[in-house]
Design a protein around this motif. Structure first.
Motif, PDB file in Angstrom:
ATOM      1  N   GLY A  72       0.831  -1.194   0.000  1.00 31.95           N
ATOM      2  CA  GLY A  72       0.000   0.000   0.000  1.00 31.95           C
ATOM      3  C   GLY A  72       0.867   1.246   0.000  1.00 31.95           C
ATOM      4  N   ASN A  95      -4.945   2.296  -0.587  1.00 34.37           N
ATOM      5  CA  ASN A  95      -4.777   0.843  -0.632  1.00 34.37           C
ATOM      6  C   ASN A  95      -4.349   0.412  -2.034  1.00 34.37           C
ATOM      7  OD1 ASN A  95      -5.765   0.826   1.985  1.00 34.37           O
ATOM      8  ND2 ASN A  95      -7.810   0.154   1.409  1.00 34.37           N
ATOM      9  N   THR A  97      -4.338  -3.041  -4.710  1.00 35.44           N
ATOM     10  CA  THR A  97      -4.992  -4.330  -4.915  1.00 35.44           C
ATOM     11  C   THR A  97      -4.342  -5.084  -6.070  1.00 35.44           C
ATOM     12  OG1 THR A  97      -6.650  -3.419  -6.427  1.00 35.44           O
ATOM     13  CG2 THR A  97      -7.210  -3.473  -4.073  1.00 35.44           C
ATOM     14  N   THR A 106      -5.637  -7.243  -1.064  1.00 34.54           N
ATOM     15  CA  THR A 106      -5.441  -5.830  -0.748  1.00 34.54           C
ATOM     16  C   THR A 106      -4.295  -5.638   0.233  1.00 34.54           C
ATOM     17  OG1 THR A 106      -7.800  -5.374  -1.064  1.00 34.54           O
ATOM     18  CG2 THR A 106      -6.540  -3.752   0.188  1.00 34.54           C
ATOM     19  N   ASN A 108      -3.083  -2.559   2.599  1.00 35.59           N
ATOM     20  CA  ASN A 108      -3.594  -1.286   3.088  1.00 35.59           C
ATOM     21  C   ASN A 108      -2.538  -0.192   3.062  1.00 35.59           C
ATOM     22  OD1 ASN A 108      -6.148  -2.372   3.649  1.00 35.59           O
ATOM     23  ND2 ASN A 108      -5.479  -3.074   5.665  1.00 35.59           N
ATOM     24  N   GLY A 187       2.976   1.947   3.962  1.00 35.95           N
ATOM     25  CA  GLY A 187       1.922   1.022   3.570  1.00 35.95           C
ATOM     26  C   GLY A 187       2.276  -0.404   3.935  1.00 35.95           C
TER      27      GLY A 187
END
Length: 248
Positions: A72, A95, A97, A106, A108, A187
């Motif tokens: 992320g 986020n 993906t 995912t 975050n 992230g």
């Protein structure tokens, strides 16, 4: 394209799916643990040694052994102020993906740092690094570090690291101190291994770094998300830009 799960199977059908040389021999088509042999390891009905039969190839298909890492985006750094404290916080990182085989995973984004939250001469304005010292699998990105008084947060380098908070105001005889901004968090990292069919698509949508706080002294933006894809042991994708990889 998968070999049909019902009906007759020919040697040429197996060769079309998995490759190989002519004249065709079933001994070419033992299953591998991952990707070393002609038949990829997802085809568990095919033996790795011993007796091998054509019926064991029903429903099988050639795939690649995929190992991916996904991060992320980093959160932004908080702003610094001339006097007193700030309020609120910088923006969180977006986020990231990755989608394939009908499933989306995912990673975050990191939280943004608080605005004007740290006394001017104390530490805490550096954004979180996305590196091995912070538990990441490799050194992905570095923040701009601690911010001196009365300066904007310095930009970081690489991917996923949090943005540095801005410096605060140094007090003097007629002026009270101003707090510095808190650094943003990096992230999160996700990783997985899977088989993906040849011709299948892996779609990745990467988070945008959180914007730094904007005031007397501006916090730095967090760094963007990242995806790394290895196919059959070779790196085929390393990018911070959205896209699609078609397995070959």
């Amino acid at each position: 394209m998968a070999i049909p799960s019902t009906g007759s199977i020919s040697m040429s059908t197996i060769q079309t799916e998995f490759g190989g040389s002519s004249p065709i021999s079933l001994s070419e088509y033992y299953r591998s643990n991952t990707y070393e042999a002609a038949v990829s390891g997802n085809n568990t009905t095919v033996p790795q040694s011993g007796t091998i039969k054509m019926s064991q190839f029903r429903g099988t298909f050639q795939a690649r052994y995929i190992v991916w890492k996904l991060l992320g985006a980093g959160g932004g750094g908080g702003y610094g102020v001339f006097n007193g404290a700030g309020s609120g916080k910088a923006a969180d990182g977006g986020n990231s993906t990755i989608t394939y085989n009908g499933t989306t995973y995912t990673a975050n984004g990191g939280a943004g740092g608080d605005n004007g939250a740290i006394y001017y001469n104390q530490s805490g304005s550096a954004g979180q690094n996305a590196d091995t010292s912070q538990g990441y699998s490799e050194n992905f990105g570095t923040s701009g570090g601690e911010s001196p008084q009365q300066t904007n947060g310095a930009a970081g380098t690489g991917f996923a690291a949090g943005g540095s908070g801005a410096g605060g105001d140094n007090p003097d005889q007629y002026d009270s101190s101003g707090n510095k901004g808190e650094g943003g968090l990096a992230g999160s990292e996700q990783t997985q291994t899977d088989y993906v069919a040849v011709g299948g698509s892996i779609v990745y949508d990467l988070g945008v770094g959180g914007a730094g706080g904007d005031s007397s002294f501006d916090g730095a933006d967090g760094l963007s998300g990242l995806v790394v894809i290895n196919s059959n042991g070779s790196e085929v994708v390393r990018t911070g830009t959205d896209g699609t990889y078609t397995v070959v």
